[in-house]
Motif scaffolding. Structure first.
Motif, PDB file in Angstrom:
ATOM      1  N   UNK A  19     -21.215  14.940 -29.050  1.00 17.21           N
ATOM      2  CA  UNK A  19     -21.705  14.374 -27.791  1.00 17.21           C
ATOM      3  C   UNK A  19     -23.230  14.392 -27.735  1.00 17.21           C
ATOM      4  N   UNK A  20     -23.846  15.458 -28.237  1.00 16.78           N
ATOM      5  CA  UNK A  20     -25.317  15.532 -28.255  1.00 16.78           C
ATOM      6  C   UNK A  20     -25.928  14.495 -29.194  1.00 16.78           C
ATOM      7  N   UNK A  21     -25.322  14.286 -30.342  1.00 20.67           N
ATOM      8  CA  UNK A  21     -25.821  13.275 -31.280  1.00 20.67           C
ATOM      9  C   UNK A  21     -25.738  11.895 -30.645  1.00 20.67           C
ATOM     10  N   UNK A  22     -24.617  11.629 -29.978  1.00 23.48           N
ATOM     11  CA  UNK A  22     -24.439  10.327 -29.321  1.00 23.48           C
ATOM     12  C   UNK A  22     -25.480  10.131 -28.216  1.00 23.48           C
ATOM     13  N   UNK A  23     -25.669  11.157 -27.399  1.00 24.33           N
ATOM     14  CA  UNK A  23     -26.644  11.054 -26.300  1.00 24.33           C
ATOM     15  C   UNK A  23     -28.058  10.857 -26.851  1.00 24.33           C
ATOM     16  N   UNK A  24     -28.418  11.626 -27.876  1.00 20.59           N
ATOM     17  CA  UNK A  24     -29.744  11.501 -28.485  1.00 20.59           C
ATOM     18  C   UNK A  24     -29.950  10.095 -29.047  1.00 20.59           C
ATOM     19  N   UNK A  25     -28.927   9.562 -29.712  1.00 19.48           N
ATOM     20  CA  UNK A  25     -29.022   8.216 -30.274  1.00 19.48           C
ATOM     21  C   UNK A  25     -29.259   7.181 -29.179  1.00 19.48           C
ATOM     22  N   UNK A  26     -28.509   7.284 -28.096  1.00 26.54           N
ATOM     23  CA  UNK A  26     -28.644   6.323 -26.995  1.00 26.54           C
ATOM     24  C   UNK A  26     -30.030   6.381 -26.352  1.00 26.54           C
ATOM     25  N   UNK A  27     -30.535   7.594 -26.160  1.00 28.67           N
ATOM     26  CA  UNK A  27     -31.791   7.757 -25.426  1.00 28.67           C
ATOM     27  C   UNK A  27     -33.027   7.530 -26.297  1.00 28.67           C
ATOM     28  N   UNK A  28     -32.952   7.800 -27.588  1.00 23.26           N
ATOM     29  CA  UNK A  28     -34.124   7.716 -28.462  1.00 23.26           C
ATOM     30  C   UNK A  28     -34.125   6.433 -29.284  1.00 23.26           C
ATOM     31  N   UNK A  29     -32.996   6.091 -29.858  1.00 20.89           N
ATOM     32  CA  UNK A  29     -32.961   4.957 -30.779  1.00 20.89           C
ATOM     33  C   UNK A  29     -32.534   3.652 -30.127  1.00 20.89           C
ATOM     34  N   UNK A  30     -31.898   3.729 -28.969  1.00 21.44           N
ATOM     35  CA  UNK A  30     -31.457   2.514 -28.287  1.00 21.44           C
ATOM     36  C   UNK A  30     -32.262   2.339 -27.005  1.00 21.44           C
ATOM     37  N   UNK A  68      -8.401  11.047 -20.389  1.00 19.79           N
ATOM     38  CA  UNK A  68      -7.764  12.338 -20.637  1.00 19.79           C
ATOM     39  C   UNK A  68      -6.611  12.537 -19.655  1.00 19.79           C
ATOM     40  N   UNK A  69      -5.381  12.407 -20.129  1.00 21.30           N
ATOM     41  CA  UNK A  69      -4.170  12.733 -19.368  1.00 21.30           C
ATOM     42  C   UNK A  69      -4.187  12.137 -17.960  1.00 21.30           C
ATOM     43  N   UNK A  70      -4.205  10.813 -17.887  1.00 17.12           N
ATOM     44  CA  UNK A  70      -4.103  10.126 -16.610  1.00 17.12           C
ATOM     45  C   UNK A  70      -5.384  10.060 -15.816  1.00 17.12           C
ATOM     46  N   UNK A  71      -6.518  10.373 -16.436  1.00 25.96           N
ATOM     47  CA  UNK A  71      -7.803  10.333 -15.737  1.00 25.96           C
ATOM     48  C   UNK A  71      -8.912  10.059 -16.739  1.00 25.96           C
ATOM     49  N   UNK A  72     -10.123   9.826 -16.223  1.00 29.71           N
ATOM     50  CA  UNK A  72     -11.305   9.700 -17.057  1.00 29.71           C
ATOM     51  C   UNK A  72     -12.221  10.872 -16.748  1.00 29.71           C
ATOM     52  N   UNK A  73     -12.571  11.629 -17.808  1.00 29.13           N
ATOM     53  CA  UNK A  73     -13.366  12.850 -17.662  1.00 29.13           C
ATOM     54  C   UNK A  73     -14.823  12.578 -18.029  1.00 29.13           C
ATOM     55  N   UNK A  74     -15.737  13.089 -17.199  1.00 29.27           N
ATOM     56  CA  UNK A  74     -17.167  12.929 -17.431  1.00 29.27           C
ATOM     57  C   UNK A  74     -17.593  13.848 -18.580  1.00 29.27           C
ATOM     58  N   UNK A  75     -17.978  13.242 -19.702  1.00 33.16           N
ATOM     59  CA  UNK A  75     -18.385  14.009 -20.878  1.00 33.16           C
ATOM     60  C   UNK A  75     -19.908  14.086 -21.008  1.00 33.16           C
ATOM     61  N   UNK A  76     -20.613  13.024 -20.607  1.00 33.91           N
ATOM     62  CA  UNK A  76     -22.081  12.994 -20.667  1.00 33.91           C
ATOM     63  C   UNK A  76     -22.594  12.398 -19.370  1.00 33.91           C
ATOM     64  N   UNK A  77     -23.615  13.022 -18.808  1.00 31.34           N
ATOM     65  CA  UNK A  77     -24.278  12.471 -17.629  1.00 31.34           C
ATOM     66  C   UNK A  77     -25.768  12.796 -17.735  1.00 31.34           C
ATOM     67  N   UNK A  78     -26.590  11.767 -17.937  1.00 33.93           N
ATOM     68  CA  UNK A  78     -28.019  11.990 -18.151  1.00 33.93           C
ATOM     69  C   UNK A  78     -28.831  10.923 -17.420  1.00 33.93           C
ATOM     70  N   UNK A  79     -29.850  11.398 -16.694  1.00 33.75           N
ATOM     71  CA  UNK A  79     -30.785  10.495 -16.041  1.00 33.75           C
ATOM     72  C   UNK A  79     -30.216   9.770 -14.843  1.00 33.75           C
ATOM     73  N   UNK A  80     -29.128  10.298 -14.273  1.00 39.10           N
ATOM     74  CA  UNK A  80     -28.471   9.628 -13.153  1.00 39.10           C
ATOM     75  C   UNK A  80     -28.601  10.481 -11.902  1.00 39.10           C
ATOM     76  N   UNK A  81     -29.057   9.865 -10.826  1.00 38.28           N
ATOM     77  CA  UNK A  81     -29.152  10.553  -9.545  1.00 38.28           C
ATOM     78  C   UNK A  81     -27.831  10.400  -8.792  1.00 38.28           C
ATOM     79  N   UNK A  82     -27.645  11.259  -7.806  1.00 38.65           N
ATOM     80  CA  UNK A  82     -26.422  11.175  -7.010  1.00 38.65           C
ATOM     81  C   UNK A  82     -25.325  12.067  -7.566  1.00 38.65           C
TER      82      UNK A  82
END
Length: 400
Positions: A35-46, A57-71
């Motif tokens: 997850x950290x590699x993915x986040x770093x790639x998105x924020x630095x290289x993209x 995940x089992x009938x729901x969507x679980x928040x795995x990464x949240x960065x730079x978002x208010x609220x």
């Protein structure tokens, strides 16, 4: 204006990012590292400034990464509240939650949505390769899914081993052999609902003149039930080796069970004692299905009800009656658990006590082996291969 040099540099960064995350996957790095590699790639290289990644995940969507978002973003979003209609996402969030984003990328496997990536670009003027971003997200999500599957598989393997051990322990609780001699013939049919059942039976020949026998059904199933029954058997056998009478045995069993489980688990139990010299039977029925006592000379059967309530429900038994029958010659006892009488046919009709009593009355003179063989055929005809919903135990004793 996007130059060729920029495009080349972007492709080079994409390849490096792809190599880095695939290498981490191949090295079986922990989920947090991926997850950290993915986040770093998105924020630095993209060209991404803020992102939120939700993974199914089992009938729901679980928040795995949240960065730079208010609220206040929800940790979980029920799958029923996520609808993607022709490329337009519709969310039903509970009051107090919000998701700030300009774009979203759904990740699918066939028709199943595996993840949602919400993002905000750094600069609108710069191009964001959505195909690469989606592909990278897909690689990550599949890796996470594989890890989750591997964890579940490992957990299942561990559980299977524990169940197998519990099953072996439980088999050790039962007597290795039942007596077949001139004075006493015994036969048991034990059909557990699963690998680890909640039924227990025992027969202990204390001396040439004395024999104890019992049957029990513990609340619940599985490993916990097997462990509870193991402790119960150990306590019972210790008490029977002493000079304690039936009243003391049952009271002590109840006290031990209640102390260990705090009244949250209970056991139905029948304990009998027969003296071959005095020809006297004494017994206690602790909330169990009443065994049937059949006298061949009179051709009659009667249920044995006297006793007390289930064990473990109260710290002290509210009442206790010792049942007694004297001058017994040539008689049989049939002890069973409720899985027998509650066996169902396809019409959801229970076998019931009346059918059992009718069968016992008709076949009381049979040898225990023949009795069980005939009874199994009878109940199979009744159930018509309907799956059993509980453990089934029948213990038959024929005294001469």
């Amino acid at each position: 204006m996007i130059t060729e040099t920029y495009k080349y540099q972007r492709k080079e960064l994409q390849l490096k990012s792809l190599l880095e995350i695939t290498q981490a996957i191949n090295e079986n790095q922990p989920e947090a590292v991926l997850l950290n590699i993915f986040k770093f790639t998105c924020l630095v290289h993209l060209n991404i400034k803020a992102l939120i990644l939700y993974v199914a995940k089992e009938g729901a969507f679980e928040n795995k990464i949240s960065h730079g978002v208010k609220g206040n973003t929800p940790k979980l979003i029920p799958a029923s509240q996520v609808v993607d209609i022709k490329g337009e996402l519709q969310l039903e969030l509970e009051e107090g939650y919000s998701l700030e984003y300009l774009e979203y990328l759904p990740v699918y496997h066939k028709d199943k949505m595996l993840a949602i990536l919400f993002l905000r670009r750094k600069e609108e003027a710069l191009e964001l390769d959505l195909d690469f971003t989606k592909a990278l997200t897909n690689i990550l999500v599949v890796a996470l899914e594989n890890k989750r599957f591997a964890r579940k598989q490992l957990e299942q393997e561990i559980l299977n081993r524990e169940v197998a051990i519990a099953s072996q322990v439980q088999q050790m609780l039962f007597p290795a052999e039942l007596p077949i001699d001139k004075e006493l013939k015994a036969k048991v049919t034990y059909l557990p609902h699963s690998m680890v059942g909640g039924d227990y039976y025992d027969l202990i020949r204390k001396s040439k003149e004395e024999v104890y026998f019992c049957i029990a059904d513990v609340s619940g199933k599985g490993i916990a039930a097997a462990l509870l029954m193991s402790n119960f058997q150990a306590a019972l056998r210790t008490l029977l080796r002493s000079d304690a009478d039936l009243e003391m045995v049952v009271k002590q069993l109840n006290y031990t069970l209640h102390e260990n489980t705090h009244g949250e688990r209970f056991i139905t139990f029948f304990l009998g004692y027969f003296n071959f010299k005095t020809r006297e039977l004494t017994y206690v029925n602790a909330g169990h299905n009443a065994p049937l006592l059949c006298r061949e000379e009179t051709g009659t059967c009667e249920p044995l009800h006297a006793g007390t309530t289930i064990l473990g429900a109260f710290d002290e038994l509210p009442f206790l009656e010792i049942g007694k029958r004297e001058h017994l010659q040539n008689f049989s006892l049939h002890l069973y658990t409720d899985g027998l009488t509650e066996a169902m046919n396809p019409a959801e009709e229970e076998y019931g006590e009346k059918r059992l009593e009718k069968f016992v009355n008709k076949n009381m003179a049979l040898d225990p082996d023949d009795f069980h063989r005939k009874f199994l055929k009878k109940i199979e005809q009744f159930s018509k291969n309907e799956p059993q919903h509980d453990d089934l135990t029948l213990l038959s004793l024929k005294f001469q």
